[in-house]
Design a protein around this motif. Structure first.
Motif, PDB file in Angstrom:
ATOM      1  N   GLY A  67       0.856  -1.188   0.000  1.00 54.60           N
ATOM      2  CA  GLY A  67       0.000   0.000   0.000  1.00 54.60           C
ATOM      3  C   GLY A  67       0.888   1.233   0.000  1.00 54.60           C
ATOM      4  O   GLY A  67       1.707   1.410  -0.886  1.00 54.60           O
ATOM      5  N   LYS A  68       0.767   2.047   1.044  1.00 54.52           N
ATOM      6  CA  LYS A  68       1.619   3.231   1.177  1.00 54.52           C
ATOM      7  C   LYS A  68       2.702   3.045   2.237  1.00 54.52           C
ATOM      8  O   LYS A  68       3.464   3.956   2.502  1.00 54.52           O
ATOM      9  CB  LYS A  68       0.762   4.445   1.525  1.00 54.52           C
ATOM     10  CG  LYS A  68      -0.179   4.845   0.414  1.00 54.52           C
ATOM     11  CD  LYS A  68      -0.967   6.074   0.762  1.00 54.52           C
ATOM     12  CE  LYS A  68      -1.890   6.447  -0.390  1.00 54.52           C
ATOM     13  NZ  LYS A  68      -2.666   7.646  -0.094  1.00 54.52           N
ATOM     14  N   ARG A  69       2.765   1.851   2.829  1.00 58.33           N
ATOM     15  CA  ARG A  69       3.736   1.586   3.896  1.00 58.33           C
ATOM     16  C   ARG A  69       5.050   1.087   3.309  1.00 58.33           C
ATOM     17  O   ARG A  69       5.082   0.083   2.608  1.00 58.33           O
ATOM     18  CB  ARG A  69       3.192   0.548   4.863  1.00 58.33           C
ATOM     19  CG  ARG A  69       4.210   0.174   5.935  1.00 58.33           C
ATOM     20  CD  ARG A  69       3.745  -0.945   6.782  1.00 58.33           C
ATOM     21  NE  ARG A  69       2.984  -0.350   7.870  1.00 58.33           N
ATOM     22  CZ  ARG A  69       2.140  -1.024   8.619  1.00 58.33           C
ATOM     23  NH1 ARG A  69       1.914  -2.293   8.380  1.00 58.33           N
ATOM     24  NH2 ARG A  69       1.516  -0.435   9.595  1.00 58.33           N
ATOM     25  N   LEU A  70       6.127   1.776   3.646  1.00 56.75           N
ATOM     26  CA  LEU A  70       7.463   1.382   3.229  1.00 56.75           C
ATOM     27  C   LEU A  70       7.921   0.193   4.071  1.00 56.75           C
ATOM     28  O   LEU A  70       7.955   0.260   5.290  1.00 56.75           O
ATOM     29  CB  LEU A  70       8.440   2.558   3.409  1.00 56.75           C
ATOM     30  CG  LEU A  70       9.902   2.272   3.087  1.00 56.75           C
ATOM     31  CD1 LEU A  70      10.087   1.937   1.609  1.00 56.75           C
ATOM     32  CD2 LEU A  70      10.760   3.470   3.485  1.00 56.75           C
ATOM     33  N   LEU A  71       8.266  -0.911   3.393  1.00 56.18           N
ATOM     34  CA  LEU A  71       8.737  -2.106   4.092  1.00 56.18           C
ATOM     35  C   LEU A  71      10.247  -2.288   3.995  1.00 56.18           C
ATOM     36  O   LEU A  71      10.854  -2.910   4.866  1.00 56.18           O
ATOM     37  CB  LEU A  71       8.045  -3.352   3.540  1.00 56.18           C
ATOM     38  CG  LEU A  71       6.533  -3.396   3.665  1.00 56.18           C
ATOM     39  CD1 LEU A  71       5.993  -4.669   3.055  1.00 56.18           C
ATOM     40  CD2 LEU A  71       6.103  -3.256   5.122  1.00 56.18           C
ATOM     41  N   GLY A  72      10.835  -1.797   2.917  1.00 56.34           N
ATOM     42  CA  GLY A  72      12.275  -1.932   2.734  1.00 56.34           C
ATOM     43  C   GLY A  72      12.780  -0.981   1.669  1.00 56.34           C
ATOM     44  O   GLY A  72      12.024  -0.561   0.802  1.00 56.34           O
ATOM     45  N   GLU A  73      14.074  -0.661   1.755  1.00 59.30           N
ATOM     46  CA  GLU A  73      14.660   0.257   0.791  1.00 59.30           C
ATOM     47  C   GLU A  73      16.118  -0.112   0.551  1.00 59.30           C
ATOM     48  O   GLU A  73      16.840  -0.467   1.482  1.00 59.30           O
ATOM     49  CB  GLU A  73      14.575   1.693   1.309  1.00 59.30           C
ATOM     50  CG  GLU A  73      15.156   2.726   0.389  1.00 59.30           C
ATOM     51  CD  GLU A  73      14.957   4.137   0.914  1.00 59.30           C
ATOM     52  OE1 GLU A  73      14.501   4.981   0.130  1.00 59.30           O
ATOM     53  OE2 GLU A  73      15.265   4.395   2.099  1.00 59.30           O
ATOM     54  N   ILE A  74      16.520  -0.031  -0.707  1.00 59.77           N
ATOM     55  CA  ILE A  74      17.910  -0.245  -1.103  1.00 59.77           C
ATOM     56  C   ILE A  74      18.373   1.036  -1.786  1.00 59.77           C
ATOM     57  O   ILE A  74      17.678   1.553  -2.658  1.00 59.77           O
ATOM     58  CB  ILE A  74      18.033  -1.425  -2.082  1.00 59.77           C
ATOM     59  CG1 ILE A  74      17.549  -2.715  -1.417  1.00 59.77           C
ATOM     60  CG2 ILE A  74      19.465  -1.569  -2.581  1.00 59.77           C
ATOM     61  CD1 ILE A  74      17.369  -3.853  -2.393  1.00 59.77           C
TER      62      ILE A  74
END
Length: 132
Positions: A67-74
């Motif tokens: 959705g709009k929730r950030l779960l991970g980022e590289i």
């Protein structure tokens, strides 16, 4: 960080520069199965989506969202990528792309992306894999 070796690169590798690979990758977010660094892996799932962006002028971001929730980022630093090495993965239907950083004495796969199909040159017919 994982060292680049014959077994790391697998069979029949394809070498690309960063820019054409990144432009192609951005157009195939639904084909990413997993991505990461030597220290972490982010896995795809049916209810997740991949988002590409930039952090300033010198860093590219790849985010996984529910959705709009950030779960991970590289965060990828293109100026550190000497080249991209792509080859068929160990599992059927997986293609591994390693973003390799080189120094005078070492080659390291600093980031990787595993997709459901191989690299397609611009204008080429799509290879088998998940729907784009």
């Amino acid at each position: 960080m994982r060292r680049v070796t014959e077994t790391t690169l697998m069979e029949d590798p394809t070498t690309l520069s960063f820019e054409p690979f990144w432009n192609w990758l951005v157009s195939h977010p639904n084909c990413i199965l997993r991505a990461g660094t030597p220290d972490t892996v982010i896995y795809d799932d049916d209810d997740l989506h991949w988002h590409f962006g930039a952090e300033g002028d010198s860093t590219m971001s790849v985010q996984v969202l529910r959705g709009k929730r950030l779960l991970g980022e590289i965060l990828v630093e293109p100026e550190q990528v000497s080249y991209v090495q792509g080859a068929a993965g160990e599992e059927e239907g997986e293609y591994v792309f390693e973003l390799v950083t080189e120094s005078e004495s070492d080659q390291v796969a600093s980031w990787f992306f595993v997709l459901s199909h191989g690299y397609e040159a611009e204008g080429a017919a799509p290879l088998h894999g998940r729907v784009h």
